[in-house]
Motif scaffolding. Structure first.
Motif, PDB file in Angstrom:
ATOM      1  N   ILE A  61      61.634  -6.613  23.008  1.00  0.00           N
ATOM      2  CA  ILE A  61      62.347  -7.986  23.376  1.00  0.00           C
ATOM      3  C   ILE A  61      61.885  -9.782  22.932  1.00  0.00           C
ATOM      4  O   ILE A  61      62.391 -10.480  22.157  1.00  0.00           O
ATOM      5  CB  ILE A  61      61.821  -8.243  25.374  1.00  0.00           C
ATOM      6  CG1 ILE A  61      62.262  -6.912  26.042  1.00  0.00           C
ATOM      7  CG2 ILE A  61      62.120  -9.349  25.638  1.00  0.00           C
ATOM      8  CD1 ILE A  61      62.177  -6.941  27.240  1.00  0.00           C
ATOM      9  N   THR A  62      60.398  -9.132  22.191  1.00  0.00           N
ATOM     10  CA  THR A  62      59.916 -11.018  21.963  1.00  0.00           C
ATOM     11  C   THR A  62      60.705 -10.562  20.409  1.00  0.00           C
ATOM     12  O   THR A  62      61.186 -11.745  19.629  1.00  0.00           O
ATOM     13  CB  THR A  62      58.518 -10.501  21.429  1.00  0.00           C
ATOM     14  OG1 THR A  62      57.438 -10.605  22.837  1.00  0.00           O
ATOM     15  CG2 THR A  62      57.748 -11.285  20.250  1.00  0.00           C
ATOM     16  N   LEU A  63      60.349  -9.460  19.315  1.00  0.00           N
ATOM     17  CA  LEU A  63      61.420  -9.519  18.131  1.00  0.00           C
ATOM     18  C   LEU A  63      63.155 -10.147  18.346  1.00  0.00           C
ATOM     19  O   LEU A  63      64.104 -10.411  17.561  1.00  0.00           O
ATOM     20  CB  LEU A  63      61.745  -7.852  17.986  1.00  0.00           C
ATOM     21  CG  LEU A  63      60.168  -7.305  16.947  1.00  0.00           C
ATOM     22  CD1 LEU A  63      59.892  -5.950  16.677  1.00  0.00           C
ATOM     23  CD2 LEU A  63      59.787  -8.250  16.200  1.00  0.00           C
ATOM     24  N   LYS A  64      63.292  -9.555  19.436  1.00  0.00           N
ATOM     25  CA  LYS A  64      64.928  -9.894  19.928  1.00  0.00           C
ATOM     26  C   LYS A  64      65.677 -11.243  20.196  1.00  0.00           C
ATOM     27  O   LYS A  64      66.370 -12.140  19.507  1.00  0.00           O
ATOM     28  CB  LYS A  64      65.220  -9.143  21.386  1.00  0.00           C
ATOM     29  CG  LYS A  64      66.900  -9.189  21.226  1.00  0.00           C
ATOM     30  CD  LYS A  64      67.428 -10.183  22.189  1.00  0.00           C
ATOM     31  CE  LYS A  64      67.129  -9.951  23.813  1.00  0.00           C
ATOM     32  NZ  LYS A  64      66.903 -11.423  24.373  1.00  0.00           N
ATOM     33  N   ASN A  65      64.081 -12.304  20.398  1.00  0.00           N
ATOM     34  CA  ASN A  65      64.039 -13.026  21.036  1.00  0.00           C
ATOM     35  C   ASN A  65      64.281 -14.048  19.909  1.00  0.00           C
ATOM     36  O   ASN A  65      64.397 -15.043  19.741  1.00  0.00           O
ATOM     37  CB  ASN A  65      62.904 -13.949  21.586  1.00  0.00           C
ATOM     38  CG  ASN A  65      64.258 -13.631  23.547  1.00  0.00           C
ATOM     39  OD1 ASN A  65      65.010 -12.966  23.536  1.00  0.00           O
ATOM     40  ND2 ASN A  65      63.196 -13.317  24.168  1.00  0.00           N
TER      41      ASN A  65
END
Length: 223
Positions: A61-65
């Motif tokens: 999720i952090t990578l997506k954001n």
């Protein structure tokens, strides 16, 4: 006729695609648009799982954001409106909870929509307009400005899709995966334009996205 070679200028200068986006945005604003984002439909999910997410899920999720933000943060001359859109997006993402998908929904009518991968800038505009329809007025315009900066290529970790209903863009969503999190796939940012069958359109979009990755993903999460 849309010129697929035209890209929006990060300097803020008017371009044909920007005019198209603003023209279609006015069409979307005939609906009663809510003032904040808010669609997350889950099937076969345990709501408490979000409290016990595995580290790979949180990392993904952090990578997506971060990938979404990079289209503004890495731009040489990002427009103030696109920066505002990024701030709105980050705030909305902070309110979302991730849940693991165990079973694909059986009740969603995926035949409501015709699905297209976002593989050219005109489809990026349609994706942006559908997503931005979850906000109202100036926030919606800022989200269009932000989302139309997205650039995709064969190496992009995200795959974006638009669902068309009766020939018009009506739903959208994203599949995100990353080599750093090989066991987890994320479905994210699923929504539909505000109209009478909005929930059915959102369910159809989500169900179709699940179908695309359910057999390949070791773990499938939605956020």
């Amino acid at each position: 006729m849309i010129n697929t070679d035209v890209r929006r200028s990060a300097s803020g200068k008017t371009s044909p695609t920007k005019n198209l986006a603003h023209h279609e945005l006015r069409a979307f604003q005939q609906f009663d648009i809510p003032s904040s984002a808010g669609f997350l439909y889950g099937w076969g999910l345990n709501p408490d799982e979000s409290e016990n997410m595995q580290p790979q899920v949180t990392q993904l999720i952090t990578l997506k954001n971060a990938w979404m933000a990079s289209h503004i943060l890495d731009a040489e001359f990002p427009t103030p409106l696109s920066q505002q859109g990024l701030a709105i997006y980050k705030a909305a993402q902070a309110e979302r909870n991730a849940t693991q998908i165990h079973n694909a929904p059986s009740h969603a009518q995926s035949d409501l929509l015709s699905f297209y991968p976002v593989d050219c800038h005109p489809l990026t505009i349609r994706y942006a307009l559908v997503s931005a329809s979850q906000w109202a007025d100036q926030e919606s315009e800022a989200m269009v400005e932000f989302l139309t900066q997205i650039m995709l290529d064969n190496n992009s970790p995200a795959r974006l899709y638009v669902g068309f209903y009766q020939g018009k863009p009506a739903a959208c969503g994203m599949i995100f995966s990353h080599p750093d999190c090989p066991d987890v796939t994320l479905i994210s940012d699923v929504c539909a334009i505000p109209q009478a069958n909005q929930e059915a359109l959102t369910e159809a979009m989500t169900a179709w996205l699940i179908e695309q990755v359910s057999e390949q993903a070791d773990q499938l999460w939605i956020c």
